[in-house]
Every structure is written in C-alpha cells, then in structure tokens.
Design a protein around this motif. Structure first.
Motif, PDB file in Angstrom:
ATOM      1  N   UNK A   1      39.687  35.668  37.846  1.00  0.00           N
ATOM      2  CA  UNK A   1      39.151  35.189  39.133  1.00  0.00           C
ATOM      3  C   UNK A   1      38.370  36.330  39.788  1.00  0.00           C
ATOM      4  N   UNK A   2      37.187  36.632  39.259  1.00  0.00           N
ATOM      5  CA  UNK A   2      36.479  37.850  39.692  1.00  0.00           C
ATOM      6  C   UNK A   2      36.103  37.842  41.163  1.00  0.00           C
TER       7      UNK A   2
ATOM      8  N   UNK B   1      39.068  47.412  38.640  1.00  0.00           N
ATOM      9  CA  UNK B   1      37.770  48.075  38.848  1.00  0.00           C
ATOM     10  C   UNK B   1      36.821  46.997  39.368  1.00  0.00           C
ATOM     11  N   UNK B   2      36.261  47.242  40.549  1.00  0.00           N
ATOM     12  CA  UNK B   2      35.326  46.292  41.167  1.00  0.00           C
ATOM     13  C   UNK B   2      33.990  46.985  41.369  1.00  0.00           C
TER      14      UNK B   2
ATOM     15  N   UNK C   1      40.280  44.553  34.783  1.00  0.00           N
ATOM     16  CA  UNK C   1      41.653  45.033  34.917  1.00  0.00           C
ATOM     17  C   UNK C   1      41.951  45.980  33.772  1.00  0.00           C
ATOM     18  N   UNK C   2      42.455  47.154  34.114  1.00  0.00           N
ATOM     19  CA  UNK C   2      42.820  48.159  33.108  1.00  0.00           C
ATOM     20  C   UNK C   2      44.337  48.275  33.127  1.00  0.00           C
ATOM     21  N   UNK C   3      44.966  48.096  31.966  1.00  0.00           N
ATOM     22  CA  UNK C   3      46.429  48.144  31.914  1.00  0.00           C
ATOM     23  C   UNK C   3      46.884  49.075  30.788  1.00  0.00           C
ATOM     24  N   UNK C   4      48.004  49.756  30.997  1.00  0.00           N
ATOM     25  CA  UNK C   4      48.587  50.514  29.889  1.00  0.00           C
ATOM     26  C   UNK C   4      49.249  49.544  28.908  1.00  0.00           C
TER      27      UNK C   4
END
Ligand code: AMP
Length: 119
Positions: free
Chosen positions: A35-36, A107-108, A43-46
């Motif tokens: 849903x930008x 990150x936007x 989205x950055x995830x480990x």
C-alpha cells in the motif's frame, strides 16, 4: 515482545506468500510496500527474527547490522533517491504505530514526503 512466527513478513521470508522483491541477500530482504504512500515505498527487513529496531540494534550480529544498512544504501542508489533524498521510518510498538511485529525500515521517496509528524 517475543517473536511471532506467524507474522506476515515471516511468511514472506519463508516463501509462503509472495512479495514484490527489490533486494535480497543472506541477511536482508527488501520489497515494495503493498500500500505505497509515495512513488517509492520499500520495506527493508532482516532475515533474522527481530521484532523491532531496538531488538535488532541490541541483539543482531555485526554482519547483520552492516548488511542491513548497506542494503539501504544500495537500494536508494539503485532507485535514484540519493540526490533529492528520501525518508526512513521504523515504526515501533504501540506509540510508533507498528503493525507488523518483524523489524522493518520503510524507505519513502520520489516526491517530498511532507511533515515528519502529522499534527
Ligand atoms: P508498520 O505500520 O510500520 O508495521 O508497517 C507495515 C507495512 O507493511 C504497511 O505499510 C503495509 O502496507 C505493509 N504490508 C503489509 N502486508 C504486506 C505485504 N504482504 N506485502 C508488502 N507490504 C505489506
């Protein structure tokens, strides 16, 4: 907060549900937000099981920490966000409005992102 293996990002990491992947290595996965809120919303995830930014900062290895922030650098470079800039947001628990209990950095970018906090 203990880690919930049934959260949606855990399911994405296990390949049980799809994502629009933009970056992946041993320690990091990044994908477009479903849903930008901006022209670029990633989205950055480990890949490790961390609930929040403070859990990650306290408990992740040096390799995981370095890989996470290197990934952000490489993604913003690749998306052309360096010159004009971008915003990173890590919503955390109840007051931060965190919905998914697996650490993620938003990150936007791609346009002015607006006020830091809505009044
Ligand atoms: P937060 O409120 O910081 O926990 O943000 C969770 C984010 O995950 C929201 O921006 C959602 O739009 C996004 N999201 C939820 N499910 C998915 C999914 N399956 N694929 C991509 N993004 C998702």
């Amino acid at each position: 907060m203990s880690y919930d293996d049934n959260n949606i990002f855990a399911k994405i990491l296990r390949g049980e549900i799809p994502c629009d992947e933009v970056y992946r290595n041993e320690y990091v996965l990044a994908f477009n937000d479903i849903a930008p809120q901006a022209p670029h919303h990633i989205l950055v995830i480990p890949t490790g099981k961390y609930v929040s930014i403070d859990d990650f900062g306290r408990n992740a290895s040096a390799e995981e920490l370095q890989a996470f922030y290197k990934a952000i650098d490489e993604i913003v470079e690749e998306k052309g966000l360096k010159e004009k800039g971008f915003r990173c947001i890590a919503n955390t628990r109840e007051h931060g409005g965190q919905e998914v209990p697996h650490y993620h950095m938003h990150i936007l970018g791609g346009q002015p992102i607006g006020p830091m906090v809505s009044k």
